[in-house]
Write a protein that holds these residues in place. Structure first.
Motif, PDB file in Angstrom:
ATOM      1  N   ALA A 184      25.560 -29.373 -53.068  1.00 30.08           N
ATOM      2  CA  ALA A 184      26.197 -30.027 -51.932  1.00 30.08           C
ATOM      3  C   ALA A 184      26.732 -31.382 -52.375  1.00 30.08           C
ATOM      4  O   ALA A 184      26.218 -31.979 -53.312  1.00 30.08           O
ATOM      5  CB  ALA A 184      25.209 -30.197 -50.801  1.00 30.08           C
ATOM      6  N   SER A 185      27.774 -31.863 -51.695  1.00 24.26           N
ATOM      7  CA  SER A 185      28.379 -33.140 -52.032  1.00 24.26           C
ATOM      8  C   SER A 185      28.498 -34.009 -50.798  1.00 24.26           C
ATOM      9  O   SER A 185      28.560 -33.512 -49.679  1.00 24.26           O
ATOM     10  CB  SER A 185      29.769 -32.926 -52.615  1.00 24.26           C
ATOM     11  N   SER A 186      28.556 -35.325 -51.003  1.00 29.63           N
ATOM     12  CA  SER A 186      28.686 -36.226 -49.866  1.00 29.63           C
ATOM     13  C   SER A 186      29.495 -37.461 -50.247  1.00 29.63           C
ATOM     14  O   SER A 186      29.640 -37.779 -51.425  1.00 29.63           O
ATOM     15  CB  SER A 186      27.302 -36.655 -49.365  1.00 29.63           C
ATOM     16  N   ARG A 212      30.339 -22.700 -48.206  1.00 28.75           N
ATOM     17  CA  ARG A 212      30.024 -22.848 -46.784  1.00 28.75           C
ATOM     18  C   ARG A 212      30.133 -24.312 -46.377  1.00 28.75           C
ATOM     19  O   ARG A 212      30.079 -25.208 -47.215  1.00 28.75           O
ATOM     20  CB  ARG A 212      28.598 -22.379 -46.488  1.00 28.75           C
ATOM     21  N   THR A 263      28.703 -31.300 -44.536  1.00 30.69           N
ATOM     22  CA  THR A 263      28.190 -31.002 -45.866  1.00 30.69           C
ATOM     23  C   THR A 263      28.936 -29.810 -46.436  1.00 30.69           C
ATOM     24  O   THR A 263      29.016 -28.758 -45.805  1.00 30.69           O
ATOM     25  CB  THR A 263      26.680 -30.687 -45.806  1.00 30.69           C
ATOM     26  N   LYS A 314      29.036 -26.959 -49.184  1.00 32.36           N
ATOM     27  CA  LYS A 314      28.062 -26.251 -50.012  1.00 32.36           C
ATOM     28  C   LYS A 314      28.739 -25.126 -50.773  1.00 32.36           C
ATOM     29  O   LYS A 314      29.734 -24.562 -50.324  1.00 32.36           O
ATOM     30  CB  LYS A 314      26.970 -25.629 -49.143  1.00 32.36           C
ATOM     31  N   SER A 315      28.153 -24.815 -51.914  1.00 34.04           N
ATOM     32  CA  SER A 315      28.568 -23.651 -52.675  1.00 34.04           C
ATOM     33  C   SER A 315      27.362 -23.185 -53.483  1.00 34.04           C
ATOM     34  O   SER A 315      26.610 -24.004 -54.001  1.00 34.04           O
ATOM     35  CB  SER A 315      29.731 -23.991 -53.595  1.00 34.04           C
ATOM     36  N   ALA A 333      24.664 -21.978 -52.465  1.00 29.17           N
ATOM     37  CA  ALA A 333      23.419 -22.395 -51.832  1.00 29.17           C
ATOM     38  C   ALA A 333      22.702 -21.234 -51.146  1.00 29.17           C
ATOM     39  O   ALA A 333      21.621 -21.428 -50.618  1.00 29.17           O
ATOM     40  CB  ALA A 333      23.688 -23.498 -50.816  1.00 29.17           C
ATOM     41  N   SER A 351      22.048 -19.371 -56.099  1.00 28.55           N
ATOM     42  CA  SER A 351      21.320 -20.629 -55.927  1.00 28.55           C
ATOM     43  C   SER A 351      20.529 -21.023 -57.168  1.00 28.55           C
ATOM     44  O   SER A 351      20.203 -22.191 -57.346  1.00 28.55           O
ATOM     45  CB  SER A 351      20.379 -20.534 -54.727  1.00 28.55           C
TER      46      SER A 351
END
Length: 169
Positions: free
Chosen positions: A2-4, A65, A74, A76-77, A79, A91
């Motif tokens: 995840a990235s932020s 996602r 968020t 996600k990939s 995950a 994952s």
């Protein structure tokens, strides 16, 4: 994975977060749903455009996602915990697909022929992966491309949905 990003550099994003805290629960729910509906396809498309192999597409693009809350979005990939055909779990195995692997690694083990003769077998077990790259091949470049667009979409969707709900009342 995840990235932020930080919202401290953007007054618009700070305003969205403050506004979401003050909204009625039903209004906030509608905004989250609308935001996810707009951002999910953009994120999946960005990840898919950066893939170049079937393995990358299966592990990273097909599992891309978006999770939306009142305070963040968020991306996600890989995950999901679901096992792909063949036994690969995205994952657990995304690191080699996203960042590559050392190409010179060889693994040698002892094997036995049908007639009982023992011999050594050498395999290049990471040869099917790209060379190691710390900045990644798929998700990290996709994040860099899509974050400004997603931040703008989040603000626009929040404002538009809020005004649509006000007009209905």
């Amino acid at each position: 994975m995840a990235s932020s990003i930080s919202v401290f550099n953007s007054k618009e994003l700070q305003a969205v977060i403050v506004a979401m805290k003050g909204f009625d629960r039903e209004v906030a729910k509608q905004i989250r749903q609308q935001t996810k509906a707009v951002i999910q396809p953009a994120w999946q498309k960005a990840v898919a455009e950066n893939t170049s192999t079937r393995l990358e597409a299966r592990v990273l693009a097909n599992t891309a996602r978006v999770a939306v809350s009142d305070q963040n979005v968020t991306l996600k990939s890989a995950a999901i915990g679901k096992t792909l055909s063949g036994g690969l779990k995205p994952s657990e195995s995304y690191g080699g697909v996203e960042f590559g692997a050392e190409q010179g690694v060889k693994r040698t083990y002892a094997a036995r022929s049908v007639k009982g003769k023992q011999f050594n077998v050498t395999r290049r077990t990471q040869h099917q992966l790209r060379p190691r790259k710390a900045t990644g091949y798929v998700v990290f470049p996709a994040v860099a491309e899509v974050i400004p667009r997603i931040a703008a979409l989040w603000v626009q969707t929040t404002v538009r949905t809020f005004y649509e709900l006000i007009e209905k009342r």
